[in-house]
Design a protein around this motif. Structure first.
Motif, PDB file in Angstrom:
ATOM      1  N   GLN A   1       0.820  -1.203   0.000  1.00 51.43           N
ATOM      2  CA  GLN A   1       0.000   0.000   0.000  1.00 51.43           C
ATOM      3  C   GLN A   1       0.862   1.265   0.000  1.00 51.43           C
ATOM      4  N   GLN A   2       1.957   1.257   0.719  1.00 46.39           N
ATOM      5  CA  GLN A   2       2.866   2.404   0.745  1.00 46.39           C
ATOM      6  C   GLN A   2       3.462   2.640  -0.650  1.00 46.39           C
ATOM      7  N   LYS A   3       3.881   1.573  -1.301  1.00 45.42           N
ATOM      8  CA  LYS A   3       4.466   1.713  -2.654  1.00 45.42           C
ATOM      9  C   LYS A   3       3.421   2.227  -3.651  1.00 45.42           C
TER      10      LYS A   3
ATOM     11  N   ALA B   1       0.808   4.082  -2.983  1.00 40.01           N
ATOM     12  CA  ALA B   1       0.576   5.492  -2.673  1.00 40.01           C
ATOM     13  C   ALA B   1       1.721   6.346  -3.210  1.00 40.01           C
ATOM     14  N   GLN B   2       2.954   5.861  -3.085  1.00 42.51           N
ATOM     15  CA  GLN B   2       4.116   6.595  -3.593  1.00 42.51           C
ATOM     16  C   GLN B   2       4.054   6.706  -5.118  1.00 42.51           C
ATOM     17  N   TRP B   3       3.691   5.642  -5.823  1.00 42.00           N
ATOM     18  CA  TRP B   3       3.581   5.669  -7.283  1.00 42.00           C
ATOM     19  C   TRP B   3       2.476   6.628  -7.725  1.00 42.00           C
ATOM     20  N   GLU B   4       1.364   6.649  -7.003  1.00 39.89           N
ATOM     21  CA  GLU B   4       0.270   7.550  -7.343  1.00 39.89           C
ATOM     22  C   GLU B   4       0.675   8.998  -7.150  1.00 39.89           C
ATOM     23  N   GLU B   5       1.462   9.288  -6.124  1.00 41.92           N
ATOM     24  CA  GLU B   5       1.941  10.652  -5.908  1.00 41.92           C
ATOM     25  C   GLU B   5       2.870  11.080  -7.042  1.00 41.92           C
ATOM     26  N   GLU B   6       3.773  10.202  -7.431  1.00 43.24           N
ATOM     27  CA  GLU B   6       4.686  10.525  -8.529  1.00 43.24           C
ATOM     28  C   GLU B   6       3.913  10.745  -9.833  1.00 43.24           C
TER      29      GLU B   6
ATOM     30  N   GLU C   1       2.202  14.089  -9.761  1.00 46.25           N
ATOM     31  CA  GLU C   1       3.163  15.167  -9.997  1.00 46.25           C
ATOM     32  C   GLU C   1       3.479  15.290 -11.487  1.00 46.25           C
TER      33      GLU C   1
END
Length: 194
Positions: free
Chosen positions: A29-31, A33-38, A41
């Motif tokens: 889930q953390q990964k 969320a990180q991919w969605e943020e990138e 952007e």
């Protein structure tokens, strides 16, 4: 080992597997969320914030009056370079000048010079080049000088001469000028009355 011990070991192993699966899912889930943020952007960096975009429908331009297709005018299109069309005598003179000009462009070629020399000899100077064979009176010239057909046959065997003749006869101005001269030579037929 007793059955109780085996049961406890199985329960502990199941708990460890469960805890590992929970930790793995949290890491996943953390990964994500990180991919969605990138990704967000990247999308923001390509926004159209500085470009004015209108969501209104484009305005239709007023339509001009439609032009009906006339097949006769498409087939017999005449182009005049002057305000007033030329009279028949001037059209004939212009057609002759056009043919002469086009043929003279090729008269410097050796194969054309050889043809012209043979043509002059066969016609005793009556026809000096291809322009004499391109007018409306070509049938009369050939009738008076039947040896011209032999000269043409002889020289058309030369591929360079044949190519030159093809260039001359594929020129649209030449073709139109010949057509005008032939029309000028046609006898006028009286209209039939009913």
């Amino acid at each position: 080992m007793s059955k109780t011990s085996i049961f406890l070991i199985i329960v502990m192993a199941a708990a460890l597997v469960y805890m590992g699966a929970v930790r793995g899912y949290e890491f996943y889930q953390q990964k994500v969320a990180q991919w969605e943020e990138e990704r967000a952007e990247q999308i923001d960096s390509f926004s159209f914030q500085n470009v004015p975009v209108s969501l209104a429908a484009p305005q239709a331009e007023p339509m001009a009056r439609p032009v009906l297709f006339n097949p006769k005018s498409a087939q017999e299109q005449e182009v005049f370079y002057e305000d007033v069309p030329l009279n028949p005598q001037e059209q004939t003179k212009q057609a002759q000048d056009t043919i002469l000009s086009i043929v003279q462009d090729f008269n410097e070629q050796p194969e054309v010079q050889a043809f012209n020399k043979d043509l002059i000899q066969a016609t005793q100077g009556a026809a000096v080049d291809l322009s004499a064979l391109s007018g409306g009176d070509v049938a009369q010239v050939l009738k008076q000088n039947p040896e011209i057909a032999q000269i043409i046959t002889k020289h058309m065997q030369n591929p360079e001469f044949a190519q030159t003749v093809q260039q001359i006869f594929s020129n649209p101005q030449f073709v139109e000028s010949v057509r005008q001269l032939q029309r000028a030579q046609e006898p006028v037929q009286p209209k039939k009355t009913k």
